[in-house]
Write an enzyme that holds these catalytic residues in place. Structure first.
Site, PDB file in Angstrom:
ATOM      1  CG  HIS A   1      -5.086   3.314  -3.408  1.00 25.30           C
ATOM      2  ND1 HIS A   1      -3.973   3.580  -4.188  1.00 25.30           N
ATOM      3  CD2 HIS A   1      -5.725   4.498  -3.280  1.00 25.30           C
ATOM      4  CE1 HIS A   1      -3.954   4.849  -4.521  1.00 25.30           C
ATOM      5  NE2 HIS A   1      -4.992   5.430  -3.978  1.00 25.30           N
TER       6      HIS A   1
ATOM      7  CG  LEU B   1      -1.812  -1.229   1.411  1.00 25.74           C
ATOM      8  CD1 LEU B   1      -2.660  -1.071   2.664  1.00 25.74           C
ATOM      9  CD2 LEU B   1      -2.664  -1.507   0.189  1.00 25.74           C
ATOM     10  CG  ASP B   2      -0.708   4.594  -2.245  1.00 23.92           C
ATOM     11  OD1 ASP B   2      -1.647   4.505  -1.426  1.00 23.92           O
ATOM     12  OD2 ASP B   2      -0.883   4.873  -3.449  1.00 23.92           O
ATOM     13  N   GLY B   3       0.454   5.692   0.810  1.00 21.52           N
ATOM     14  CA  GLY B   3      -0.085   6.527   1.876  1.00 21.52           C
ATOM     15  C   GLY B   3      -1.579   6.760   1.792  1.00 21.52           C
TER      16      GLY B   3
END
Length: 149
Positions: free
Chosen positions: A22, A17-19
């Site tokens: 997602h 995941l990113d910040g």
């Protein structure tokens, strides 16, 4: 045309995941690479023959459409197959579909077309796709529509 289609299943983990919560866009490259490894694992004799001849498949272009967000816990299916083989390059198609994770809806998460060439590793340049390699790849080629089934 064949129905040679690789299907790899994986679960989205927190480290994907990113910040924003997602899957980070760069992770899809890894998911698709996993699909290609699986595809070629299904055809070990072809890969062995290529290596013995000093040849390798290399990516020269990748076009990705990001269509929906995948989130932690989603179960994804990565489908991989060859859709075209030319004289000097080929086209591999990927489709990533959400299969589970509380949203069992078959949503297409991403799709991509990847162009590859056959590299002559000694000369360090693209080689013609011919002979037995061409025949083997042509036998594995499938219509893009097969990814929808």
């Amino acid at each position: 045309m064949s129905t040679s289609l690789s299907r790899v299943h994986l679960r989205v983990r927190g480290y994907h995941l990113d910040g924003y919560g997602h899957v980070n866009n760069a992770r899809y490259l890894e998911f698709m690479e996993e699909g290609r490894w699986d595809f070629f694992d299904q055809h070990p004799e072809m890969i062995k023959e290529l290596h013995q001849a000093g040849r390798a498949f290399v990516v020269v272009n990748l076009n990705i459409d990001y269509l929906a967000a995948a989130r932690q816990g989603d179960d994804l299916e990565v489908m991989t197959g060859i859709i075209d083989v030319g004289e000097r390059s080929g086209l591999c198609h990927h489709r990533i579909i959400r299969k589970d994770g509380g949203r069992k809806d078959g949503t297409i998460i991403a799709r991509a077309d990847l162009t590859f060439v056959l590299l002559d590793m000694r000369a360090n340049k693209a080689a013609a796709i011919e002979g037995e390699v061409r025949e083997a790849l042509a036998a594995l080629t499938m219509a893009k529509e097969a990814f929808s089934a």
